[in-house]
Design a protein around this motif. Structure first.
Motif, short mmCIF file in Angstrom:
data_model
loop_
_atom_site.label_atom_id
_atom_site.label_comp_id
_atom_site.label_asym_id
_atom_site.label_seq_id
_atom_site.Cartn_x
_atom_site.Cartn_y
_atom_site.Cartn_z
N PRO A 135 28.78 7.91 4.76
CA PRO A 135 28.36 6.94 5.78
C PRO A 135 27.01 7.31 6.40
CG PRO A 135 30.69 7.38 5.98
CD PRO A 135 30.15 8.37 4.98
N ASP A 136 26.20 6.32 6.62
CA ASP A 136 24.84 6.43 7.17
C ASP A 136 23.79 6.85 6.16
OD1 ASP A 136 25.56 5.53 9.70
OD2 ASP A 136 25.96 7.56 10.44
N SER A 137 24.16 7.04 4.90
CA SER A 137 23.14 7.40 3.92
C SER A 137 22.20 6.22 3.65
CB SER A 137 23.77 7.90 2.62
OG SER A 137 24.53 6.91 1.98
N ALA A 138 22.65 4.99 3.85
CA ALA A 138 21.76 3.84 3.69
C ALA A 138 20.66 3.90 4.75
CB ALA A 138 22.54 2.53 3.80
N LYS A 139 21.04 4.13 5.99
CA LYS A 139 20.08 4.23 7.10
C LYS A 139 19.17 5.44 6.90
CE LYS A 139 21.38 5.89 11.00
NZ LYS A 139 22.08 6.18 12.24
N SER A 140 19.68 6.49 6.31
CA SER A 140 18.89 7.69 6.07
C SER A 140 17.90 7.51 4.93
CB SER A 140 19.80 8.88 5.76
OG SER A 140 20.62 9.16 6.87
N GLY A 141 18.06 6.45 4.16
CA GLY A 141 17.09 6.13 3.12
C GLY A 141 17.44 6.60 1.72
N ILE A 142 18.71 6.61 1.37
CA ILE A 142 19.11 7.12 0.06
C ILE A 142 18.40 6.41 -1.10
CG2 ILE A 142 21.21 5.67 -0.02
CD1 ILE A 142 20.75 9.17 -1.60
N GLY A 143 18.26 5.09 -1.02
CA GLY A 143 17.59 4.36 -2.09
C GLY A 143 16.13 4.76 -2.22
N ALA A 144 15.44 4.86 -1.09
CA ALA A 144 14.03 5.26 -1.09
C ALA A 144 13.90 6.71 -1.56
CB ALA A 144 13.44 5.09 0.31
N TYR A 145 14.82 7.56 -1.12
CA TYR A 145 14.78 8.98 -1.49
C TYR A 145 14.91 9.15 -3.00
CZ TYR A 145 16.36 13.84 -1.89
OH TYR A 145 16.50 15.16 -2.26
N ILE A 146 15.90 8.54 -3.60
CA ILE A 146 16.08 8.70 -5.04
C ILE A 146 14.92 8.09 -5.81
CG2 ILE A 146 17.52 8.00 -7.01
CD1 ILE A 146 19.95 8.74 -5.37
N ASP A 147 14.45 6.92 -5.41
CA ASP A 147 13.31 6.30 -6.08
C ASP A 147 12.08 7.22 -6.00
OD1 ASP A 147 12.37 3.69 -7.39
OD2 ASP A 147 10.85 4.01 -5.82
N ALA A 148 11.80 7.78 -4.83
CA ALA A 148 10.64 8.67 -4.67
C ALA A 148 10.81 9.95 -5.46
CB ALA A 148 10.43 8.99 -3.19
N GLN A 149 12.02 10.49 -5.50
CA GLN A 149 12.25 11.72 -6.26
C GLN A 149 12.10 11.47 -7.76
OE1 GLN A 149 12.49 14.88 -5.09
NE2 GLN A 149 11.99 13.88 -3.16
N LEU A 150 12.52 10.30 -8.23
CA LEU A 150 12.31 9.96 -9.64
C LEU A 150 10.82 9.85 -9.94
CD1 LEU A 150 15.19 7.39 -10.21
CD2 LEU A 150 15.06 9.74 -11.08
N ALA A 151 10.07 9.30 -9.00
CA ALA A 151 8.62 9.16 -9.18
C ALA A 151 7.92 10.52 -9.13
CB ALA A 151 8.04 8.24 -8.10
N ALA A 152 8.55 11.52 -8.53
CA ALA A 152 7.95 12.85 -8.39
C ALA A 152 7.90 13.63 -9.69
CB ALA A 152 8.70 13.66 -7.33
N GLY A 153 8.57 13.14 -10.73
CA GLY A 153 8.54 13.81 -12.03
C GLY A 153 9.03 15.24 -11.94
N ARG A 212 0.84 -1.20 0.00
CA ARG A 212 0.00 0.00 0.00
C ARG A 212 0.87 1.25 0.00
NH1 ARG A 212 -1.22 1.84 5.44
NH2 ARG A 212 -0.07 0.53 6.87
N GLN A 213 0.30 2.33 -0.48
CA GLN A 213 1.01 3.61 -0.54
C GLN A 213 0.98 4.26 0.85
OE1 GLN A 213 2.56 5.05 -3.24
NE2 GLN A 213 2.13 3.25 -4.45
N VAL A 214 2.15 4.65 1.35
CA VAL A 214 2.27 5.23 2.69
C VAL A 214 3.12 6.49 2.62
CG1 VAL A 214 3.16 4.81 5.02
CG2 VAL A 214 2.12 2.92 3.73
N TRP A 215 2.67 7.57 3.28
CA TRP A 215 3.49 8.77 3.40
C TRP A 215 4.53 8.50 4.48
CZ3 TRP A 215 3.73 12.66 0.15
CH2 TRP A 215 2.64 12.91 -0.69
N ALA A 216 5.79 8.72 4.15
CA ALA A 216 6.88 8.46 5.11
C ALA A 216 8.10 9.26 4.70
CB ALA A 216 7.20 6.97 5.12
N THR A 217 9.06 9.30 5.59
CA THR A 217 10.36 9.85 5.24
C THR A 217 11.16 8.72 4.58
OG1 THR A 217 11.38 9.22 7.33
CG2 THR A 217 10.34 11.42 7.23
N PRO A 218 12.23 9.03 3.87
CA PRO A 218 13.04 7.98 3.27
C PRO A 218 13.56 6.96 4.30
CG PRO A 218 13.60 10.07 2.29
CD PRO A 218 12.68 10.36 3.45
N SER A 219 14.00 7.44 5.46
CA SER A 219 14.51 6.51 6.46
C SER A 219 13.40 5.61 7.00
CB SER A 219 15.21 7.24 7.60
OG SER A 219 14.33 8.11 8.26
#
Length: 176
Positions: A62-80, A26-33
């Motif tokens: 360091p710590d960008s994985a925990k901060s959610g870098i993968g989720a952040y970039i994926d969401a930003q790409l989806a933001a058009g 399901r779609q959930v509003w969240a921070t990248p982390s």
């Protein structure tokens, strides 16, 4: 006349970093982390691309994985058009960002199949990755590091981690 949030708004405001993530079907509003902690499903990138991105970015920042870098970039790409990735500001038109990041991350995956992340990062910085097929490696290195810095340190908590006083003119409503 403003065309939506810019990088400064995100760094000083943080609220724009909230994204819509696919978590548990399901779609959930969240921070990248939060999205990473809840095992988000990428919507634009493949899981393998997110894994390669996360590995490289965490080596660079360091710590960008925990901060959610993968989720952040994926969401930003989806933001058009609303994307806040560094690429938007240094020559990659928003409509080409998905192709750019996909191509770049495929090249990163190929390199990581042959060498450890430390060697790949060093070679990317000097454009000496063997068999690199994608945007210039040093350019990708620069962009991924900048995006990882944003998601890791672009908040009040990130400033605190660095020991820097946080003095935003307007305090953000939420953090990354």
């Amino acid at each position: 006349m403003a065309a939506g949030p810019n990088r400064r708004d995100v760094i000083t405001g943080g609220a724009a970093a909230l994204g819509l993530f696919l978590i548990g079907g399901r779609q959930v509003w969240a921070t990248p982390s939060e999205a990473v902690a809840q095992d988000f499903t990428p919507q634009i990138l493949t899981s393998a691309q997110v894994q390669a991105l996360t590995s490289l970015a965490d080596h660079l920042v360091p710590d960008s994985a925990k901060s959610g870098i993968g989720a952040y970039i994926d969401a930003q790409l989806a933001a058009g058009p609303e994307s806040l990735l560094m690429a938007k500001y240094v020559g990659v038109p928003v409509e080409q960002q998905t192709a750019f990041y996909s191509s770049a991350l495929d090249a990163v995956m190929n390199a990581l199949d042959k060498e450890p992340v430390k060697s790949v990062a060093a070679a990317m910085a000097t454009d000496t990755v063997s068999d690199w097929q994608g945007p210039p490696a040093s350019y990708v290195f620069f962009l991924l590091r900048a995006d990882a810095l944003d998601v890791t340190y672009g908040s009040e908590a990130g400033f605190s981690d660095l020991g820097i006083p946080y003095s935003a003119h307007i305090r953000p409503e939420t953090t990354w």
